[in-house]
Design an enzyme around this catalytic site. Structure first.
Site, PDB file in Angstrom:
ATOM      1  N   GLY A  27       0.768  -1.236   0.000  1.00 52.10           N
ATOM      2  CA  GLY A  27       0.000   0.000   0.000  1.00 52.10           C
ATOM      3  C   GLY A  27       0.800   1.287   0.000  1.00 52.10           C
ATOM      4  O   GLY A  27       0.365   2.279   0.577  1.00 52.10           O
ATOM      5  N   SER A  28       1.957   1.322  -0.673  1.00 52.56           N
ATOM      6  CA  SER A  28       2.744   2.560  -0.692  1.00 52.56           C
ATOM      7  C   SER A  28       2.012   3.666  -1.446  1.00 52.56           C
ATOM      8  O   SER A  28       2.061   4.842  -1.024  1.00 52.56           O
ATOM      9  CB  SER A  28       4.123   2.307  -1.315  1.00 52.56           C
ATOM     10  OG  SER A  28       4.009   1.779  -2.624  1.00 52.56           O
ATOM     11  N   ASN A  29       1.335   3.338  -2.526  1.00 50.54           N
ATOM     12  CA  ASN A  29       0.547   4.365  -3.217  1.00 50.54           C
ATOM     13  C   ASN A  29      -0.645   4.802  -2.377  1.00 50.54           C
ATOM     14  O   ASN A  29      -1.018   5.982  -2.358  1.00 50.54           O
ATOM     15  CB  ASN A  29       0.060   3.837  -4.568  1.00 50.54           C
ATOM     16  CG  ASN A  29       1.152   3.818  -5.619  1.00 50.54           C
ATOM     17  OD1 ASN A  29       2.189   4.452  -5.466  1.00 50.54           O
ATOM     18  ND2 ASN A  29       0.928   3.085  -6.686  1.00 50.54           N
ATOM     19  N   ARG A  80     -14.887 -16.192 -12.653  1.00 49.37           N
ATOM     20  CA  ARG A  80     -14.329 -14.846 -12.588  1.00 49.37           C
ATOM     21  C   ARG A  80     -15.433 -13.797 -12.731  1.00 49.37           C
ATOM     22  O   ARG A  80     -15.379 -12.736 -12.111  1.00 49.37           O
ATOM     23  CB  ARG A  80     -13.277 -14.670 -13.684  1.00 49.37           C
ATOM     24  CG  ARG A  80     -12.394 -13.458 -13.455  1.00 49.37           C
ATOM     25  CD  ARG A  80     -11.262 -13.363 -14.439  1.00 49.37           C
ATOM     26  NE  ARG A  80     -10.336 -12.335 -14.012  1.00 49.37           N
ATOM     27  CZ  ARG A  80      -9.238 -12.552 -13.308  1.00 49.37           C
ATOM     28  NH1 ARG A  80      -8.925 -13.780 -12.953  1.00 49.37           N
ATOM     29  NH2 ARG A  80      -8.445 -11.556 -12.942  1.00 49.37           N
ATOM     30  N   ASN A 122      -5.563   3.384 -13.064  1.00 48.21           N
ATOM     31  CA  ASN A 122      -4.482   2.467 -12.736  1.00 48.21           C
ATOM     32  C   ASN A 122      -3.165   3.113 -13.131  1.00 48.21           C
ATOM     33  O   ASN A 122      -3.137   4.054 -13.939  1.00 48.21           O
ATOM     34  CB  ASN A 122      -4.669   1.130 -13.478  1.00 48.21           C
ATOM     35  CG  ASN A 122      -3.789   0.031 -12.922  1.00 48.21           C
ATOM     36  OD1 ASN A 122      -3.181   0.173 -11.854  1.00 48.21           O
ATOM     37  ND2 ASN A 122      -3.709  -1.071 -13.646  1.00 48.21           N
ATOM     38  N   THR A 123      -2.085   2.621 -12.558  1.00 46.67           N
ATOM     39  CA  THR A 123      -0.753   3.086 -12.926  1.00 46.67           C
ATOM     40  C   THR A 123       0.035   1.920 -13.498  1.00 46.67           C
ATOM     41  O   THR A 123      -0.185   0.760 -13.145  1.00 46.67           O
ATOM     42  CB  THR A 123       0.007   3.666 -11.718  1.00 46.67           C
ATOM     43  OG1 THR A 123       0.224   2.633 -10.756  1.00 46.67           O
ATOM     44  CG2 THR A 123      -0.765   4.809 -11.086  1.00 46.67           C
ATOM     45  N   HIS A 124       0.979   2.236 -14.384  1.00 44.47           N
ATOM     46  CA  HIS A 124       1.836   1.206 -14.975  1.00 44.47           C
ATOM     47  C   HIS A 124       3.255   1.746 -15.044  1.00 44.47           C
ATOM     48  O   HIS A 124       3.471   2.930 -15.332  1.00 44.47           O
ATOM     49  CB  HIS A 124       1.358   0.834 -16.377  1.00 44.47           C
ATOM     50  CG  HIS A 124       2.183  -0.249 -17.001  1.00 44.47           C
ATOM     51  ND1 HIS A 124       2.179  -1.541 -16.534  1.00 44.47           N
ATOM     52  CD2 HIS A 124       3.065  -0.223 -18.034  1.00 44.47           C
ATOM     53  CE1 HIS A 124       3.017  -2.272 -17.253  1.00 44.47           C
ATOM     54  NE2 HIS A 124       3.564  -1.497 -18.167  1.00 44.47           N
ATOM     55  N   ASP A 156      -9.650   0.336 -19.221  1.00 44.78           N
ATOM     56  CA  ASP A 156     -10.687  -0.103 -20.145  1.00 44.78           C
ATOM     57  C   ASP A 156     -10.616  -1.624 -20.263  1.00 44.78           C
ATOM     58  O   ASP A 156     -10.028  -2.291 -19.413  1.00 44.78           O
ATOM     59  CB  ASP A 156     -10.573   0.602 -21.501  1.00 44.78           C
ATOM     60  CG  ASP A 156      -9.294   0.263 -22.252  1.00 44.78           C
ATOM     61  OD1 ASP A 156      -8.527  -0.628 -21.782  1.00 44.78           O
ATOM     62  OD2 ASP A 156      -9.049   0.868 -23.307  1.00 44.78           O
TER      63      ASP A 156
END
Length: 216
Positions: A27-29, A80, A122-124, A156
């Site tokens: 959980g650093s972000n 899922r 989201n981040t990448h 997306d």
């Protein structure tokens, strides 16, 4: 193939933007977002933290801050699609304006995107569309690029294919390993996430197909 769509964030008046943050690890972000949200001028508050497994550091961090948490395990569902529907309802219960993947390691499905399309970030750890997938820094080093970086994007139906919100470049050093480059990217990635979530919270945002802009 992704679907062209338009999303405009609704006006919220003086109330802070409600964030639900999804985590799978330490959980650093999330910690960076919680720190930013302590300033009322930031314009956002974390109203819930969800995880795909019990016992994550992010979940514990949220509990320490008195923030509601939930866990939705993929293994707890027969399919899922059933997990995706359950996750959607867990998040929906907290009435988020914006959902943030902060190291969430599961791909959501059609039900989740139908509920939160245009407002799931989201981040990448690469400069998309280059080096999508789970090994961005490793692939960047192998290719010999001189600039790596991080991308913040709207999720997306594809994998790392959504409309780009922001990007930050991180120089590649001759001495870099996958580990050293990854750590430097993480620092830039966190700062970018905090800056742009705050701007989106205060100013609103619009997504039109592949185009993203902050403001109406």
């Amino acid at each position: 193939m992704t679907t062209e769509r338009t999303f405009r964030s609704p006006p919220r008046g003086s109330s802070p933007c409600r964030l639900v943050v999804l985590v799978s690890g330490g959980g650093s972000n999330l910690a960076a977002l919680l720190s930013a949200c302590q300033d009322p001028a930031y314009g956002a508050e974390v109203v819930a933290v969800g995880a795909d497994r019990p016992g994550t550091g992010g979940e514990r961090m949220a509990a320490e801050h008195g923030i509601p948490t939930f866990v939705e395990r993929l293994s707890g569902h027969g399919t899922r699609a059933e997990w995706d529907a359950a996750l959607t309802e867990q998040v929906r219960a907290h009435r988020p304006d914006l959902v943030v993947s902060a190291g969430f390691l599961k791909l959501v499905g059609a039900t989740f995107l139908g509920a939160f399309g245009g407002r799931f970030l989201n981040t990448h750890n690469s400069l998309l569309p280059a080096f999508a997938g789970v090994h961005g820094p490793r692939d960047a080093l192998a290719y010999g690029v001189k600039l790596a970086g991080a991308t913040l994007f709207v999720v997306d139906e594809g994998v790392d294919t959504g409309a780009i919100v922001a990007q930050v470049a991180v120089p590649v050093h001759d001495s870099d390993t996958e580990e050293t480059l990854t750590e430097r990217i993480k620092v830039a990635e966190r700062a970018q996430l905090v800056e742009h979530v705050g701007r989106m919270a205060r100013e609103g945002w619009t997504v039109e197909g592949r185009s993203f802009r902050i403001g109406g």
